[in-house]
Design an enzyme around this catalytic site. Structure first.
Site, PDB file in Angstrom:
ATOM      1  N   GLY A   1       0.784  -1.230   0.000  1.00 44.36           N
ATOM      2  CA  GLY A   1       0.000   0.000   0.000  1.00 44.36           C
ATOM      3  C   GLY A   1       0.814   1.277   0.000  1.00 44.36           C
ATOM      4  O   GLY A   1       0.259   2.354   0.229  1.00 44.36           O
TER       5      GLY A   1
ATOM      6  N   PHE B   1       2.363   2.939  -2.569  1.00 46.36           N
ATOM      7  CA  PHE B   1       1.863   3.813  -3.637  1.00 46.36           C
ATOM      8  C   PHE B   1       0.476   4.338  -3.284  1.00 46.36           C
ATOM      9  O   PHE B   1       0.173   5.524  -3.448  1.00 46.36           O
ATOM     10  CB  PHE B   1       1.770   3.025  -4.952  1.00 46.36           C
ATOM     11  CG  PHE B   1       2.954   3.168  -5.862  1.00 46.36           C
ATOM     12  CD1 PHE B   1       4.239   3.236  -5.354  1.00 46.36           C
ATOM     13  CD2 PHE B   1       2.798   3.223  -7.239  1.00 46.36           C
ATOM     14  CE1 PHE B   1       5.335   3.355  -6.189  1.00 46.36           C
ATOM     15  CE2 PHE B   1       3.881   3.346  -8.087  1.00 46.36           C
ATOM     16  CZ  PHE B   1       5.152   3.407  -7.566  1.00 46.36           C
TER      17      PHE B   1
ATOM     18  N   ASP C   1      -4.378  -6.398  -5.922  1.00 49.21           N
ATOM     19  CA  ASP C   1      -3.167  -7.205  -5.814  1.00 49.21           C
ATOM     20  C   ASP C   1      -3.567  -8.657  -5.585  1.00 49.21           C
ATOM     21  O   ASP C   1      -4.715  -8.942  -5.205  1.00 49.21           O
ATOM     22  CB  ASP C   1      -2.293  -6.705  -4.659  1.00 49.21           C
ATOM     23  CG  ASP C   1      -0.847  -7.175  -4.779  1.00 49.21           C
ATOM     24  OD1 ASP C   1       0.033  -6.318  -5.002  1.00 49.21           O
ATOM     25  OD2 ASP C   1      -0.589  -8.386  -4.651  1.00 49.21           O
TER      26      ASP C   1
ATOM     27  N   ASP D   1      -6.578 -11.177  -9.588  1.00 48.80           N
ATOM     28  CA  ASP D   1      -5.557 -11.768 -10.453  1.00 48.80           C
ATOM     29  C   ASP D   1      -5.723 -11.148 -11.834  1.00 48.80           C
ATOM     30  O   ASP D   1      -6.720 -11.391 -12.519  1.00 48.80           O
ATOM     31  CB  ASP D   1      -5.739 -13.286 -10.515  1.00 48.80           C
ATOM     32  CG  ASP D   1      -4.696 -13.961 -11.397  1.00 48.80           C
ATOM     33  OD1 ASP D   1      -3.861 -13.254 -11.998  1.00 48.80           O
ATOM     34  OD2 ASP D   1      -4.718 -15.209 -11.483  1.00 48.80           O
TER      35      ASP D   1
ATOM     36  N   ASP E   1       3.537  -0.918  -9.638  1.00 46.13           N
ATOM     37  CA  ASP E   1       4.845  -1.103  -9.006  1.00 46.13           C
ATOM     38  C   ASP E   1       5.174  -2.596  -8.941  1.00 46.13           C
ATOM     39  O   ASP E   1       5.964  -3.030  -8.118  1.00 46.13           O
ATOM     40  CB  ASP E   1       4.840  -0.487  -7.598  1.00 46.13           C
ATOM     41  CG  ASP E   1       6.250  -0.269  -7.065  1.00 46.13           C
ATOM     42  OD1 ASP E   1       7.135   0.111  -7.860  1.00 46.13           O
ATOM     43  OD2 ASP E   1       6.482  -0.487  -5.852  1.00 46.13           O
TER      44      ASP E   1
ATOM     45  N   LYS F   1       6.789   0.397 -13.106  1.00 50.30           N
ATOM     46  CA  LYS F   1       8.183   0.045 -12.831  1.00 50.30           C
ATOM     47  C   LYS F   1       8.636  -1.031 -13.805  1.00 50.30           C
ATOM     48  O   LYS F   1       7.884  -1.945 -14.134  1.00 50.30           O
ATOM     49  CB  LYS F   1       8.331  -0.469 -11.402  1.00 50.30           C
ATOM     50  CG  LYS F   1       9.743  -0.936 -11.063  1.00 50.30           C
ATOM     51  CD  LYS F   1       9.942  -1.120  -9.575  1.00 50.30           C
ATOM     52  CE  LYS F   1       9.175  -2.314  -9.034  1.00 50.30           C
ATOM     53  NZ  LYS F   1       9.395  -2.461  -7.569  1.00 50.30           N
TER      54      LYS F   1
END
EC number: 2.1.1.166
Length: 267
Positions: A52, A54, A72, A90, A114, A154
């Site tokens: 958490g 971000f 997530d 998912d 990220d 990222k």
């Protein structure tokens, strides 16, 4: 040789002191500071949001009139803000988008990722897996971003990174590569930023143009298409005289005359 990762480095301690869940919070904070990507009341989607870090910064950026959604594979601990919505999703599952839309039925001004693969220490493999995650995140972003929206992800720079840059340049008006100060010195991670999303249709067009560009004879092929379209009309024009086979019809009476003459000879 790269320095070993120190989990209790400067940014780790700073994050703990400020009540942030991860040092990555400073990375997105710097990106938002350098590029105006969000405003109060906007909607933002964070992919791979756990734990958490971000999401904490993004939630503050949009404020209570906005919406911050985090998904997530791992559960995300409640942030205690009513405009923050989280779920276990998912992204490879066929119902991933449906689950995201249950959290927010509109589009997003910004999509962030990220996500990072479980590294095995083989640089080429780690880079390839990182690129797969970015492309997966980009696939989601294409379907939920507002026109003009932004995408941040990222990625481990290397391998097929130039191809990824071209993909982003085809989908966004501007593309940036950012290495925030909070990135570890030994890490080869960077963040790609696309701004001014052009829409899904525009995302396909550049690739098609590049594929067709090397074909010098392409214009003649396009000119040949009308010829193919008009070919049936030409054949039809040639076949028009066929129904008027009147000479054959004229011969038939002659044959009848001959048949009529035969009995006369016998007589």
């Amino acid at each position: 040789m790269a320095k070993p990762y120190d989990p209790k480095d400067f940014y780790y301690r700073k994050a703990k002191k400020q009540g942030l869940r991860a040092r990555s919070a400073f990375k997105i904070e710097e990106i938002l500071h350098r590029h105006r990507l969000l405003g109060r009341g906007d909607a933002v989607l964070d992919l791979g949001a756990a734990p958490g870090g971000f999401l904490q910064i993004l939630a503050e950026a949009v404020g209570e009139k906005g919406v911050a959604v985090g998904v997530d594979l791992e559960p995300i601990r409640n942030l205690g803000k009513r405009w923050v919505r989280t779920a276990i999703v998912d992204l490879l599952a066929p119902d991933a988008l449906d689950k995201i839309r249950l959290l927010h039925d509109g589009r997003f001004r910004l999509v962030t990722s990220d996500m990072a693969p479980k590294t095995i220490g083989i640089k080429v493999t780690d880079e390839a897996r990182s690129l797969e995650l970015v492309r997966m995140a980009l696939s989601v972003a294409e379907q939920v971003l507002v026109p003009g929206g932004a995408f941040v992800a990222k990625v481990f720079m290397g391998g097929d990174f130039p191809a990824l840059k071209r993909e982003l340049q085809g989908r966004f008006a501007a593309m940036h590569v950012i290495r925030p100060e909070a990135v570890r010195e030994s890490s080869y991670e960077v963040y790609v930023l696309g701004t001014g999303f052009r829409g899904r249709a525009a995302a396909v067009a550049p690739a098609a143009v590049k594929a067709e560009a090397p074909r010098a004879p392409a214009p003649p092929e396009q000119a040949a298409a009308p010829e193919e379209a008009t070919a049936p009309a030409t054949r039809a024009a040639r076949q028009k005289p066929a129904p008027a086979k009147k000479p054959a019809a004229a011969k038939r009476p002659a044959a009848r005359k001959r048949a009529a003459k035969k009995p006369a000879r016998r007589a």
